[in-house]
Write a protein that holds these residues in place. Structure first.
Motif, PDB file in Angstrom:
ATOM      1  N   MET A 118      20.449  24.087  28.790  1.00 40.45           N
ATOM      2  CA  MET A 118      21.206  23.203  27.939  1.00 40.45           C
ATOM      3  C   MET A 118      20.847  21.768  28.312  1.00 40.45           C
ATOM      4  SD  MET A 118      25.288  22.848  26.962  1.00 40.45           S
ATOM      5  CE  MET A 118      25.828  23.953  28.146  1.00 40.45           C
ATOM      6  N   ARG A 119      20.865  20.926  27.301  1.00 43.79           N
ATOM      7  CA  ARG A 119      20.523  19.514  27.524  1.00 43.79           C
ATOM      8  C   ARG A 119      21.595  18.839  28.376  1.00 43.79           C
ATOM      9  NH1 ARG A 119      20.386  19.854  21.912  1.00 43.79           N
ATOM     10  NH2 ARG A 119      21.984  18.252  21.831  1.00 43.79           N
TER      11      ARG A 119
ATOM     12  N   TRP B  20      29.771  26.759  24.124  1.00 41.83           N
ATOM     13  CA  TRP B  20      29.338  25.367  24.049  1.00 41.83           C
ATOM     14  C   TRP B  20      27.817  25.305  23.992  1.00 41.83           C
ATOM     15  CZ3 TRP B  20      33.506  21.976  24.197  1.00 41.83           C
ATOM     16  CH2 TRP B  20      33.191  20.620  24.132  1.00 41.83           C
ATOM     17  N   LYS B  21      27.174  26.186  24.752  1.00 45.15           N
ATOM     18  CA  LYS B  21      25.712  26.244  24.778  1.00 45.15           C
ATOM     19  C   LYS B  21      25.165  26.704  23.429  1.00 45.15           C
ATOM     20  CE  LYS B  21      24.311  28.907  28.121  1.00 45.15           C
ATOM     21  NZ  LYS B  21      23.759  29.564  29.306  1.00 45.15           N
ATOM     22  N   ARG B  22      25.803  27.696  22.842  1.00 41.95           N
ATOM     23  CA  ARG B  22      25.308  28.297  21.601  1.00 41.95           C
ATOM     24  C   ARG B  22      25.508  27.409  20.383  1.00 41.95           C
ATOM     25  NH1 ARG B  22      27.970  34.131  21.967  1.00 41.95           N
ATOM     26  NH2 ARG B  22      27.126  34.707  23.961  1.00 41.95           N
TER      27      ARG B  22
ATOM     28  N   THR C 203      26.429  23.860  18.285  1.00 42.62           N
ATOM     29  CA  THR C 203      26.331  22.413  18.407  1.00 42.62           C
ATOM     30  C   THR C 203      27.709  21.786  18.233  1.00 42.62           C
ATOM     31  OG1 THR C 203      25.768  22.264  16.059  1.00 42.62           O
ATOM     32  CG2 THR C 203      23.944  22.288  17.656  1.00 42.62           C
TER      33      THR C 203
ATOM     34  N   ARG D 109      24.715  17.573  26.664  1.00 41.11           N
ATOM     35  CA  ARG D 109      25.674  18.619  26.260  1.00 41.11           C
ATOM     36  C   ARG D 109      26.520  19.056  27.465  1.00 41.11           C
ATOM     37  NH1 ARG D 109      27.671  19.891  21.885  1.00 41.11           N
ATOM     38  NH2 ARG D 109      27.527  22.115  22.123  1.00 41.11           N
ATOM     39  N   VAL D 110      25.876  19.158  28.629  1.00 40.67           N
ATOM     40  CA  VAL D 110      26.621  19.516  29.841  1.00 40.67           C
ATOM     41  C   VAL D 110      27.639  18.422  30.157  1.00 40.67           C
ATOM     42  CG1 VAL D 110      26.439  19.910  32.325  1.00 40.67           C
ATOM     43  CG2 VAL D 110      24.755  20.921  30.781  1.00 40.67           C
TER      44      VAL D 110
ATOM     45  N   PHE E  19      31.982  27.611  28.067  1.00 42.23           N
ATOM     46  CA  PHE E  19      30.658  27.059  28.331  1.00 42.23           C
ATOM     47  C   PHE E  19      29.577  27.831  27.585  1.00 42.23           C
ATOM     48  CE2 PHE E  19      26.758  26.514  30.846  1.00 42.23           C
ATOM     49  CZ  PHE E  19      26.665  25.130  30.818  1.00 42.23           C
ATOM     50  N   VAL E  20      29.710  29.155  27.561  1.00 45.99           N
ATOM     51  CA  VAL E  20      28.734  29.979  26.836  1.00 45.99           C
ATOM     52  C   VAL E  20      28.731  29.599  25.362  1.00 45.99           C
ATOM     53  CG1 VAL E  20      28.232  32.337  26.084  1.00 45.99           C
ATOM     54  CG2 VAL E  20      28.773  31.877  28.481  1.00 45.99           C
TER      55      VAL E  20
ATOM     56  N   PHE F 145      30.526  18.688  27.842  1.00 46.10           N
ATOM     57  CA  PHE F 145      31.397  19.801  28.234  1.00 46.10           C
ATOM     58  C   PHE F 145      32.280  19.399  29.413  1.00 46.10           C
ATOM     59  CE2 PHE F 145      32.214  23.462  30.983  1.00 46.10           C
ATOM     60  CZ  PHE F 145      32.878  24.296  30.101  1.00 46.10           C
TER      61      PHE F 145
END
Length: 166
Positions: free
Chosen positions: A1-2, A49-51, A53, A5-6, A46-47, A9
């Motif tokens: 993940m970019r 959030w990764k998937r 946008t 984005r982290v 988090f999962v 989160f």
């Protein structure tokens, strides 16, 4: 993940941690289990959030995950296993109204899971009947009846406790 984005989160979760811990603790009545439920909730978020946008209504989604994780933990029943021959000593923190809080937590533990969840979400997290119904996957009338029955049961337990202490 970019990294951005982290960071997004982490910023989102940081402001919500105290409320998540409080809600989880009120639901399960055990500080360590509450931490496990919050951790599991954040992992699931988090999962997602990764998937995705964007997550519409991230607060509601987070609350829904937390309640479902609590209900899943209650179904498993593994938390009742004691691995030693006695409970460890835990020092009480000196705070005002410890006895009242303990009495309330004891009373909350006597309620069935759905009633406890409805009471905590409605009166501690200050959610509407509709929001609570959505989180618990039931109708608003079920939330109202669960809250009504739960409050009656809480009053009875707390009044009995007050009579015993007198």
């Amino acid at each position: 993940m970019r990294p951005e984005r982290v960071r997004e989160f982490v910023d989102f979760v940081s402001g919500r941690l105290p409320r998540l811990h409080r809600t989880a603790y009120l639901l399960c009545g055990d500080r360590h289990l509450a931490e496990d439920i919050v951790q599991s909730t954040l992992t699931a978020l988090f999962v997602q959030w990764k998937r995705n946008t964007t997550i519409e209504n991230a607060d509601g989604y987070l609350q829904r995950i937390l309640v479902r994780r609590y209900l899943d933990e209650r179904r498993r029943r593994w938390f009742g296993v004691l691995l030693g021959d006695r409970l460890p000593d835990t020092p009480a923190r000196p705070q005002a109204a410890v006895e009242e809080r303990d009495a309330l937590m004891t009373a909350l533990r006597t309620l069935p899971n759905k009633q406890r969840a409805a009471i905590v979400l409605r009166y501690y997290d200050d959610l509407s009947v509709e929001q609570t119904a959505e989180l618990l996957r039931c109708s608003p009338s079920t939330v109202k009846s669960q809250c009504s029955r739960g409050l009656i049961a809480l009053r009875e337990v707390l009044q009995t406790e007050m009579r015993v202490q007198s």
